[in-house]
Design an enzyme around this catalytic site. Structure first.
Site, PDB file in Angstrom:
ATOM      1  N   GLN A  70       0.773  -1.237   0.000  1.00 53.57           N
ATOM      2  CA  GLN A  70       0.000   0.000   0.000  1.00 53.57           C
ATOM      3  C   GLN A  70       0.807   1.291   0.000  1.00 53.57           C
ATOM      4  O   GLN A  70       0.508   2.207  -0.771  1.00 53.57           O
ATOM      5  CB  GLN A  70      -0.956   0.013   1.202  1.00 53.57           C
ATOM      6  CG  GLN A  70      -1.864   1.218   1.234  1.00 53.57           C
ATOM      7  CD  GLN A  70      -2.821   1.247   2.411  1.00 53.57           C
ATOM      8  OE1 GLN A  70      -3.416   2.265   2.714  1.00 53.57           O
ATOM      9  NE2 GLN A  70      -2.985   0.130   3.096  1.00 53.57           N
ATOM     10  N   TYR A  96       4.019  -2.274   9.671  1.00 57.05           N
ATOM     11  CA  TYR A  96       2.757  -2.253   8.942  1.00 57.05           C
ATOM     12  C   TYR A  96       1.928  -1.062   9.409  1.00 57.05           C
ATOM     13  O   TYR A  96       2.309  -0.347  10.339  1.00 57.05           O
ATOM     14  CB  TYR A  96       1.998  -3.564   9.159  1.00 57.05           C
ATOM     15  CG  TYR A  96       2.661  -4.754   8.502  1.00 57.05           C
ATOM     16  CD1 TYR A  96       2.408  -5.071   7.169  1.00 57.05           C
ATOM     17  CD2 TYR A  96       3.551  -5.555   9.209  1.00 57.05           C
ATOM     18  CE1 TYR A  96       3.018  -6.156   6.555  1.00 57.05           C
ATOM     19  CE2 TYR A  96       4.175  -6.642   8.605  1.00 57.05           C
ATOM     20  CZ  TYR A  96       3.898  -6.944   7.285  1.00 57.05           C
ATOM     21  OH  TYR A  96       4.514  -8.007   6.681  1.00 57.05           O
ATOM     22  N   GLU A  97       0.797  -0.878   8.766  1.00 52.92           N
ATOM     23  CA  GLU A  97      -0.061   0.283   9.021  1.00 52.92           C
ATOM     24  C   GLU A  97      -0.264   0.573  10.502  1.00 52.92           C
ATOM     25  O   GLU A  97       0.042   1.657  10.996  1.00 52.92           O
ATOM     26  CB  GLU A  97      -1.422   0.067   8.349  1.00 52.92           C
ATOM     27  CG  GLU A  97      -2.494   1.071   8.724  1.00 52.92           C
ATOM     28  CD  GLU A  97      -2.171   2.480   8.243  1.00 52.92           C
ATOM     29  OE1 GLU A  97      -2.354   3.426   9.027  1.00 52.92           O
ATOM     30  OE2 GLU A  97      -1.728   2.638   7.094  1.00 52.92           O
ATOM     31  N   ASP A 149       0.299   3.901   6.001  1.00 51.84           N
ATOM     32  CA  ASP A 149       0.647   3.483   4.646  1.00 51.84           C
ATOM     33  C   ASP A 149       0.360   4.575   3.622  1.00 51.84           C
ATOM     34  O   ASP A 149       1.272   5.158   3.037  1.00 51.84           O
ATOM     35  CB  ASP A 149      -0.130   2.216   4.281  1.00 51.84           C
ATOM     36  CG  ASP A 149       0.557   0.957   4.784  1.00 51.84           C
ATOM     37  OD1 ASP A 149       1.796   0.909   4.749  1.00 51.84           O
ATOM     38  OD2 ASP A 149      -0.138   0.016   5.184  1.00 51.84           O
ATOM     39  N   GLY A 165      -8.531  21.385  18.436  1.00 51.75           N
ATOM     40  CA  GLY A 165      -8.205  22.771  18.138  1.00 51.75           C
ATOM     41  C   GLY A 165      -8.891  23.715  19.105  1.00 51.75           C
ATOM     42  O   GLY A 165      -9.421  23.301  20.137  1.00 51.75           O
ATOM     43  N   GLY A 166      -8.927  24.968  18.753  1.00 54.19           N
ATOM     44  CA  GLY A 166      -9.508  25.963  19.644  1.00 54.19           C
ATOM     45  C   GLY A 166     -11.012  26.088  19.538  1.00 54.19           C
ATOM     46  O   GLY A 166     -11.618  26.883  20.257  1.00 54.19           O
ATOM     47  N   GLN A 167     -11.626  25.312  18.630  1.00 54.60           N
ATOM     48  CA  GLN A 167     -13.081  25.364  18.466  1.00 54.60           C
ATOM     49  C   GLN A 167     -13.669  24.056  19.003  1.00 54.60           C
ATOM     50  O   GLN A 167     -13.565  23.022  18.352  1.00 54.60           O
ATOM     51  CB  GLN A 167     -13.452  25.547  16.989  1.00 54.60           C
ATOM     52  CG  GLN A 167     -12.769  26.720  16.301  1.00 54.60           C
ATOM     53  CD  GLN A 167     -13.212  28.055  16.877  1.00 54.60           C
ATOM     54  OE1 GLN A 167     -14.285  28.162  17.464  1.00 54.60           O
ATOM     55  NE2 GLN A 167     -12.379  29.069  16.727  1.00 54.60           N
TER      56      GLN A 167
END
Length: 415
Positions: free
Chosen positions: A17, A138-139, A168, A247-249
């Site tokens: 991938q 892996y992922e 990936d 975030g700030g919201q």
């Protein structure tokens, strides 16, 4: 109008991938991507998670559009000659082998430079230089090592990985940008260079707001926008924050009408300060506008979960699309929780090429994602993935091999 990367030749040694995500994006942008595969087997994902017997899986087809496939036995001396001819001809070699595998194939950086001083060698690895650089990744390992899992989920539960393939596919996107930058710099220097994108680094780049929060936490001992505030306890590391926005919201996922039977009957709702008056009006809580506990963003922080609970009383009376229609009239930030079924059936995504229907000679028609990058003068098209070795003779002809020589290579097991 031509494509943005017309004339760029990519020698694609990638599989699964991370690497194929990178080379597919370059192919969408117009590069000629030649995917090198093992005869008889090819990329392991051709056979993984198959839904139709003996047909390339969706895992493979959705990561290898717009490419050409050539089969070569790299251990065969004649096969190695072909690879060396391709190195001389191409601009970029992309690989996501285990550490040291390319060297063992005889394509060290020094050898590649001898063959083609302009060649860019781009690699995906699990970790960069350090104690784990030889580890297989892996992922989900990348999500854990890059800081994502420890900060995903609810505070009273275990770490969680996300459905987004940020290890990936996310690293593949980072590598593609590095390749394009190296190609641009080569216009000035005339020289190739090595480009590395480590999966741990890519995940961390996508989790940078959590590294921001780690430093804030170390300095203040508390983060007021997290749901643990004010009644929970903060440790010395960034905690899991549920559905907080990061975030700030302040934001949270809220139930909508039908949630009892529909696992995706939810909406993400952000209590943005500039539209607080409208939020209060829409949900019938206008008394909050003057109440000292709710009148200012700072005052609301200790009461966020209570506020979202009251907003949810309103959202539960509307389905997610009705709620969206009402809230958008007031520019209140929100978004429906869309299932993959809803995304697959969304007409606007088909119109923009974000979701594309492709016809495959063995599988028939299927849906895939299109190029997420839209360019006004370089539109992308999505063509089907190649069958194993489909373009071997075509590519060899471009290298100057005759039909007789190709036949000899087949009999020698080189292709």
């Amino acid at each position: 109008m031509g494509k943005a990367l017309d004339g760029v030749r990519i020698l694609d040694f990638t599989h699964v991938q991370s690497g194929p995500t990178c080379t597919q994006l370059l192919a969408w942008l117009g590069a000629d991507v030649v995917k090198v595969e093992r005869a008889g087997e090819g990329d392991i994902t051709r056979g993984q998670l198959r839904d139709i017997p003996d047909v390339d899986s969706l895992y493979f087809t959705m990561l290898n559009h717009n490419k050409r496939s050539i089969t070569i036995d790299a251990k065969n001396p004649k096969g190695k000659e072909i690879l060396e001819a391709l190195v001389k001809r191409c601009d970029v070699l992309v690989e996501n082998f285990a550490p040291g595998a390319l060297d063992r194939m005889g394509f060290t950086w020094e050898r590649v430079q001898q063959l083609n001083p302009r060649m860019i060698v781009a690699s995906v690895k699990g970790f960069g230089p350090g104690p784990y650089e030889d580890c297989k990744v892996y992922e989900n390992v990348a999500q854990c090592a890059g800081g994502s899992a420890s900060t995903t989920g609810f505070d009273d539960g275990p770490p969680l990985v996300t459905g987004a393939q940020i290890g990936d596919s996310g690293t593949g996107l980072h590598l593609a940008l590095g390749i394009v930058a190296a190609l641009y710099q080569r216009n000035t220097t005339g020289k190739g260079q090595k480009v590395l994108a480590a999966m741990q680094d890519g995940v961390l780049n996508l989790c940078r707001v959590k590294l921001r929060d780690q430093q804030r936490l170390a300095r203040t001992g508390v983060m007021e926008e997290y749901p643990q505030y004010p009644n929970g306890k903060f440790g010395d590391a960034v905690p899991r924050a549920g559905n907080a926005s990061g975030g700030g919201q302040p934001g949270w996922i809220l139930k909508c009408k039908g949630w009892e039977t529909d696992p995706n009957a939810y909406i993400y709702f952000i209590t943005q300060a500039p539209v607080w008056k409208d939020i209060c009006k829409v949900i019938g809580r206008e008394e909050w506008l003057t109440h000292p506990d709710y009148a200012t963003p700072k005052a609301r922080l200790p009461h966020l979960m209570e506020i979202f609970g009251k907003i949810e009383e309103w959202t539960k009376t509307k389905d997610k699309f009705e709620a969206m229609e009402i809230l958008n009239k007031y520019d209140i930030p929100c978004g429906p929780i869309l299932s993959m079924k809803e995304i697959a059936e969304e007409p606007s995504l088909r119109k923009t090429g974000t979701v594309v229907e492709v016809d495959h000679p063995k599988r028939g028609k299927y849906l895939t994602v299109g190029n997420p990058i839209k360019m006004s003068d370089s539109p992308s098209d999505v063509s089907r993935s190649p069958l194993l070795g489909e373009h071997t003779e075509e590519v060899l002809a471009e290298l100057g091999y005759t039909k007789e020589q190709v036949a000899e290579l087949r009999s020698a097991g080189a292709i």
